[in-house]
Design an enzyme around this catalytic site. Structure first.
Site, PDB file in Angstrom:
ATOM      1  N   GLY A 211      51.392   2.146  72.757  1.00  0.00           N
ATOM      2  CA  GLY A 211      52.259   1.859  71.617  1.00  0.00           C
ATOM      3  C   GLY A 211      52.444   0.378  71.360  1.00  0.00           C
TER       4      GLY A 211
ATOM      5  N   ALA B 149      54.739  11.130  73.611  1.00  0.00           N
ATOM      6  CA  ALA B 149      54.281  12.348  74.296  1.00  0.00           C
ATOM      7  C   ALA B 149      54.508  12.214  75.784  1.00  0.00           C
ATOM      8  CB  ALA B 149      52.797  12.600  74.028  1.00  0.00           C
TER       9      ALA B 149
ATOM     10  N   TYR C  21      48.755  19.574  79.824  1.00  0.00           N
ATOM     11  CA  TYR C  21      48.718  18.453  78.884  1.00  0.00           C
ATOM     12  C   TYR C  21      47.713  18.732  77.769  1.00  0.00           C
ATOM     13  CZ  TYR C  21      47.779  13.733  77.125  1.00  0.00           C
ATOM     14  OH  TYR C  21      47.590  12.643  76.324  1.00  0.00           O
TER      15      TYR C  21
END
Length: 342
Positions: free
Chosen positions: A13, A77, A179
């Site tokens: 990010g 996430a 996942y």
């Protein structure tokens, strides 16, 4: 554009934030700063512009964060493998439910552009070639084989070992851990949202991302971080299986550039792109390169295994290079050297 970046305080990010800003976008960050992800201190809320500290599952916070936004880049996430059955609720809730809340809020707010992080793990063992049966989907690996040191997945028809091959975005998905299932669920929910609202979504199937700022000593650290942590303790990297597992290690700056390119080149409907370096390497290659870069002890191949791991997953990123005018630029040696001294 005014962009909402979920998960913007994390490893990937922060690099995406820098690339968005450099491209002239105005960015608002939404991140829960969950302590299990940010406990090593290398990521977090320091220095982030217009940071909203909230979970993507909090509808009220998401509604507020979407005010005035033109597009969303969704990275938030729970990552990692998800080996234990007890992990299932958190992966499903964090990733699938969280994405559903975001999409519902976007529909109500009239935000019609989404780029989201998916993963190459949705392919499972990917694609391989059998000498007799040609291109096949490898059969699941059995624990009895792994315990006996037979690590290569068998042909589902004849049981022979297979030659791994690159997979394209049109390959059948085959998620094999919690996942992976949750990332595919995110893709599918976004496709429903796109069809129903007439919106555009681009899902980027990132490969094994590494580079500066990689989290260390957290439950979600990737293999590069695990190896490097061992080396910094003066210990050799411990390589599972025989070290010949094939992956595509792609630098985080290349991933960030691909994410911004996906936003800037976004078309209509739902699109999916593989994002990798294009050069498969083995896990053993990575361990040896890191050991050499820090002049540390040579890796130790343990023969250990995790049942949820896949043996080989490497994909063809031609579609992204063509449609997004993007290509990976950071070479493996350069990237490993940078990571080793980060």
């Amino acid at each position: 554009m005014h962009v909402l970046l979920t998960g913007g305080a994390g490893f990937i990010g922060r690099h995406v934030l820098a690339s968005l800003t450099a491209s002239g976008h105005e960015v608002r960050v939404l991140d829960s700063l969950r302590p299990d992800v940010h406990r090593d201190g290398r990521t977090g809320g320091r220095g982030l512009p217009d940071l909203r500290v909230a979970d993507v599952r909090d509808r009220g916070a998401v509604d507020a964060a979407l005010d005035g936004v033109d597009a969303v880049v969704h990275l938030a996430a729970k990552v990692g493998l998800g080996v234990a059955i007890d992990d299932l609720p958190d992966y499903a809730d964090s990733n699938v439910h969280g994405t559903a809340v975001l999409l519902a809020a976007m529909a109500q707010a009239g935000v019609r552009r989404l780029v989201q992080a998916s993963s190459m793990v949705v392919y499972g063992e990917g694609l391989a070639r059998c000498a007799e049966h040609g291109a096949v989907r490898p059969a699941p690996r059995r624990e009895t084989d792994l315990a006996a040191g037979r690590f290569e997945p068998p042909c589902p028809h004849c049981g022979r070992f297979l030659e791994p091959a690159l997979v394209t975005e049109d390959a059948v998905t085959d998620p094999r851990n919690a996942y992976a299932v949750s990332k595919l669920g995110q893709e599918q929910l976004a496709e429903v949202w796109s069809r129903t609202t007439g919106s555009a979504v681009t899902s980027l199937r990132y490969h094994n991302v590494y580079g500066p700022g990689l989290p260390r000593d957290t439950p979600y650290a990737g293999v590069a971080a695990i190896f490097l942590s061992s080396l910094r303790r003066g210990e050799p990297p411990r390589v599972h299986e025989d070290g010949a597992q094939r992956r595509d290690f792609v630098h985080v700056r290349d991933v960030a550039a691909a994410t911004v390119a996906a936003l800037d080149h976004q078309g209509d409907g739902a699109q999916v792109f593989n994002i990798g370096s294009g050069t498969p390497r083995t896990v053993g290659d990575l361990a040896l390169a890191l050991s050499s870069a820090v002049h540390g002890p040579e890796p130790v191949v343990t023969g250990d295994y995790r049942l949820g791991d896949v043996r080989h997953v490497t994909a063809d990123s031609t579609r992204a290079r063509t449609a997004l005018a993007w290509e990976a630029r950071v070479g493996f040696a350069e990237g490993v050297g940078e990571l080793a001294h980060d």
